[in-house]
Design a protein around this motif. Structure first.
Motif, PDB file in Angstrom:
ATOM      1  N   ASN A  39       0.426  -8.789  -5.386  1.00 25.34           N
ATOM      2  CA  ASN A  39       2.012  -8.700  -6.333  1.00 25.34           C
ATOM      3  C   ASN A  39       1.975  -8.023  -7.624  1.00 25.34           C
ATOM      4  O   ASN A  39       3.446  -8.080  -7.622  1.00 25.34           O
ATOM      5  N   GLN A  40       1.397  -7.081  -8.073  1.00 23.35           N
ATOM      6  CA  GLN A  40       1.628  -6.001  -8.679  1.00 23.35           C
ATOM      7  C   GLN A  40       2.420  -4.813  -7.909  1.00 23.35           C
ATOM      8  O   GLN A  40       3.401  -4.428  -8.605  1.00 23.35           O
ATOM      9  N   PHE A  41       1.625  -3.956  -7.111  1.00 24.59           N
ATOM     10  CA  PHE A  41       1.981  -3.390  -6.182  1.00 24.59           C
ATOM     11  C   PHE A  41       1.347  -2.780  -4.691  1.00 24.59           C
ATOM     12  O   PHE A  41       1.177  -4.145  -4.111  1.00 24.59           O
ATOM     13  N   ARG A  42       2.529  -2.458  -4.018  1.00 19.61           N
ATOM     14  CA  ARG A  42       2.366  -2.659  -3.021  1.00 19.61           C
ATOM     15  C   ARG A  42       0.984  -1.978  -2.210  1.00 19.61           C
ATOM     16  O   ARG A  42       0.553  -2.236  -0.951  1.00 19.61           O
ATOM     17  N   GLU A  43       1.003  -1.002  -2.644  1.00 20.14           N
ATOM     18  CA  GLU A  43       0.075   0.566  -2.790  1.00 20.14           C
ATOM     19  C   GLU A  43      -0.217   0.868  -3.415  1.00 20.14           C
ATOM     20  O   GLU A  43       1.191   1.274  -3.861  1.00 20.14           O
ATOM     21  N   ASN A  44      -1.027   1.902  -4.134  1.00 18.77           N
ATOM     22  CA  ASN A  44      -1.514   2.105  -4.482  1.00 18.77           C
ATOM     23  C   ASN A  44      -2.813   3.441  -4.659  1.00 18.77           C
ATOM     24  O   ASN A  44      -3.103   3.445  -3.484  1.00 18.77           O
ATOM     25  N   ALA A  45      -3.279   4.831  -5.043  1.00 16.40           N
ATOM     26  CA  ALA A  45      -4.030   5.276  -4.059  1.00 16.40           C
ATOM     27  C   ALA A  45      -5.096   5.007  -4.330  1.00 16.40           C
ATOM     28  O   ALA A  45      -6.476   5.132  -3.428  1.00 16.40           O
ATOM     29  N   ALA A  46      -5.962   3.962  -5.575  1.00 19.18           N
ATOM     30  CA  ALA A  46      -6.769   3.217  -5.350  1.00 19.18           C
ATOM     31  C   ALA A  46      -6.974   1.901  -4.054  1.00 19.18           C
ATOM     32  O   ALA A  46      -8.185   1.596  -3.638  1.00 19.18           O
ATOM     33  N   MET A  47      -5.900   1.690  -3.615  1.00 21.69           N
ATOM     34  CA  MET A  47      -5.697   0.775  -1.933  1.00 21.69           C
ATOM     35  C   MET A  47      -5.661   1.987  -1.170  1.00 21.69           C
ATOM     36  O   MET A  47      -6.448   1.459  -0.239  1.00 21.69           O
ATOM     37  N   HIS A  48      -5.371   3.048  -1.513  1.00 21.54           N
ATOM     38  CA  HIS A  48      -5.457   3.908   0.152  1.00 21.54           C
ATOM     39  C   HIS A  48      -6.658   4.677   0.431  1.00 21.54           C
ATOM     40  O   HIS A  48      -6.935   4.042   1.117  1.00 21.54           O
TER      41      HIS A  48
END
Length: 670
Positions: A147-156
């Motif tokens: 809901n806040q990010f489509r993707e960031n480094a922590a998710m990647h």
């Protein structure tokens, strides 16, 4: 009082805050602060949203349905309550160990025993069915709330569960790199000019900002984070020093306030940037795109006049004065500017006798080293008998001690360092400023952890936080520039933070009942600590000499960050969690804050003071200290009479300089 020639007197004749300074401030320094604020995007990269184990059969289900079918509700230890199990949360790293194909037939699972925990499974009661749980499989991965990010480094990179310590490692590496490499940028800035230091910083930022999106290796990503961390906060500090060296004393606090407002505006813009892009790759590309044109047009700005004077680059200083005279529409003609440069050249490049230098040293240091006055006078007499020729002043006269070296031999290198620490009040100020910065860092860290327990929306938190900080910065500017000056304003802000810490310590019952009060108090304390850091940095810039201004600031930053990391490791050590609970941490930070209030009151007031060109002027400012003074209407370092009528200077007149030297010779004879 020793009279010196200062750029500030020339800047006043050149309309001290004219069009040139405004173009420089609004077209270069404030955009630099906005670019520095874009670095806060790394916070969004490290932010870990709500997540749970991935089950391929349920990926098309809604978040609510996946939470109900996948995530057990477990009890976790709350370290802030002495290890008592009080938090009952949905698990991020465990899932039900069941056959989900059978679950899909009925879309229902049995009720789990509510007493199960993350470490041990309790025995099932007669009214509930025991359901085994297991850890998430790294092969299957995790599902993130996007809901806040489509993707960031922590998710990647999946910085979750067993790999969550990588986030802490990234934060540690960034702070350590900032503490160590800032000194390199500072040396380049003070040795080769402010522009050269900023060029290296901008280059490092561009390379580190775009490189992480070109690799999938964690260690390459960590290296880029280290390089990017090295540019913060030294970049904005050099920009601030660059700005205050172009204006007169009454405008220096204005420059700092505008830089602070620009930085908060940059964080405000970062919120909209991330909301629009929502992907860390595009965020990095856009950030790099903003820096490149700034990097290209940066070369058209002039070097600092204070640095040009300190390094005796009089030709470039003359060109700068002529350009400022033309843009600001000042009333100085070319002959007057030539006369000014001529006086600067004769004064700062004149081969003065050694006794003049020793007299200056004794005059500036006798207030803080009264027990060494006899040694200084003895050296003056011996110098008159031994050296009657012209030579440049030597720092050995400042670093040697006749009592410690009775045979007349030169002291060792470490002996010189020891004597410098003993005699230099500036070195003592470095430790004082470092302690104040350590205190503010501890307050910010503690209150940020406390606030994050009640506020999970990072974007909204950063957005409203940047808006709220703007009026606090303006209030701080009013206190610093109009009311109490730098010193007492810093003490007042630290005292308010001490009151907040005391309220958090003794008002636990009220804070548990009113959550918004807990968040509000934490936000207020963080903003006050950041304002105290701004004042401390301003004092550091104003009290250090031009040739070593950025180096001293970086040393203060190095000491404060190193000590902060060591204290944080000590306070949050897992083996000491029973000793350092919330109450003991509050008591410890409160004691450090009380110490900082006392030490901050001993920092020399720098309001309306000229920036010191050399080390001796810096020592003079520090030692000429009146504890109970509230503020200053004028500088303790009086301008030379030569600056009382700059436009009437005679180009070839040199008798006043010779008269100043003879005056100092009479002073040494007496």
């Amino acid at each position: 009082m020793l009279q010196k020639f200062h750029c500030e007197n020339v800047l006043k004749e050149l309309n001290d805050f004219g069009q040139y300074q405004k173009f420089l401030l609004f077209g270069f320094i404030m955009p630099l602060a906005i670019l520095a604020a874009f670095q806060s995007s790394y916070i969004y990269n490290e932010f870990v949203p709500d997540h749970w184990c991935r089950v391929d059969l349920l990926v098309n289900f809604s978040y609510g349905e996946q939470n109900r079918l996948i995530r057990p509700r477990l009890k976790y230890n709350d370290d802030d309550n002495n290890g008592q199990e009080t938090l009952k949360l949905m698990s991020n790293c465990e899932m039900y160990d069941i056959n989900y194909r059978q679950v899909l037939t009925g879309l229902e699972i049995p009720k789990q025993n509510s007493s199960s925990s993350s470490s041990t499974l309790s025995s099932s009661s007669s009214s509930s069915v025991f359901i085994p749980i297991k850890k998430c499989s790294p092969i299957s991965g995790w599902v993130y709330n996007r809901n806040q990010f489509r993707e960031n480094a922590a998710m990647h990179y999946n910085f979750v569960c067993d790999r969550r310590q990588h986030i802490q490692m990234i934060g540690f590496v960034r702070k350590l790199s900032s503490a160590l490499f800032s000194l390199i940028y500072a040396i380049l800035s003070d040795r080769y000019g402010r522009k050269i230091g900023l060029i290296f910083i901008l280059t490092a930022y561009i390379l580190s900002a775009i490189s992480p999106v070109l690799t999938t290796n964690y260690y390459a990503f960590l290296t880029c984070q280290a390089i990017q961390g090295s540019t913060w906060p030294i970049g904005i500090l050099i920009g601030t020093a660059f700005g205050i060296e172009f204006v007169t004393p009454e405008y220096r606090a204005d420059v700092l306030a505008l830089v602070g407002l620009a930085f908060q505006f940059g964080e405000w813009c970062t919120y909209f940037l991330i909301q629009a892009l929502r992907h860390w790759v595009w965020i990095a590309i856009v950030n790099t795109g903003f820096v490149i044109p700034y990097f290209i047009f940066y070369q058209y700005y002039d070097e600092s006049p204070q640095w040009l004077l300190a390094t005796k680059r009089f030709d470039k200083l003359k060109d700068l004065f002529e350009r400022m005279n033309r843009i600001n529409r000042a009333k100085l003609d070319n002959d007057s500017i030539d006369s000014i440069i001529s006086k600067f050249t004769h004064y700062y490049d004149h081969e003065r006798r050694v006794e003049v230098s020793l007299a200056i040293s004794m005059q500036n240091l006798d207030l803080s080293t009264s027990n060494h006055n006899n040694n200084y006078k003895q050296r003056i007499i011996s110098s008159n008998n031994y050296n009657n020729h012209y030579r440049r002043p030597s720092m050995n006269s400042f670093l040697t001690d006749d009592e410690s070296v009775p045979d007349g031999s030169q002291p060792s290198f470490w002996k010189k360092i020891k004597l410098f620490i003993k005699r230099s009040t500036l070195f003592q100020m470095i430790f004082l400023w470092a302690i104040v910065l350590i205190t503010n860092e501890l307050i910010i860290d503690f209150l940020s952890k406390r606030k994050n327990r009640f506020d999970d929306n990072l974007l909204v938190d950063r957005f409203f936080g940047s808006l709220i900080k703007m009026p606090i910065i303006l209030l701080t500017w009013y206190l610093v520039n109009q009311c109490f000056g730098r010193r007492w304003s810093n003490c007042i802000i630290l005292s308010l933070n001490l009151a907040i810490l005391m309220f958090l310590l003794f008002g636990q019952y009220l804070l548990k009942k009113i959550i918004w009060l807990n968040v509000g108090i934490s936000v207020l304390g963080i903003m006050l600590a950041e304002c105290s850091e701004m004042i401390t940095i301003l004092q550091t810039l104003e009290l250090t000499s031009t040739r070593y201004r950025i180096i001293v600031v970086s040393i203060v930053h190095l000491f404060s960050q190193s000590a902060f990391l060591a204290i944080i490791y000590w306070l949050y050590n897992y083996n000491l969690r029973i000793i350092f609970n919330v109450q003991t941490k509050l008591i410890f930070i409160s004691c450090i804050t009380l110490l900082s209030i006392i030490l901050a009151s001993f920092v020399t007031e720098t309001r309306n003071e000229y920036l010191p060109i050399g080390v001796l002027e810096s020592e003079q400012l520090i030692t000429n200290f009146n504890y109970w003074s509230v503020s200053k209407d004028r500088s303790d370092i009086e301008p030379s009479n030569l600056f009382l009528s700059l436009s009437k200077w005679d180009v070839n007149a040199n008798h006043q300089i010779v008269g100043s030297i003879k005056h100092m010779e009479k002073f040494t004879d007496s």
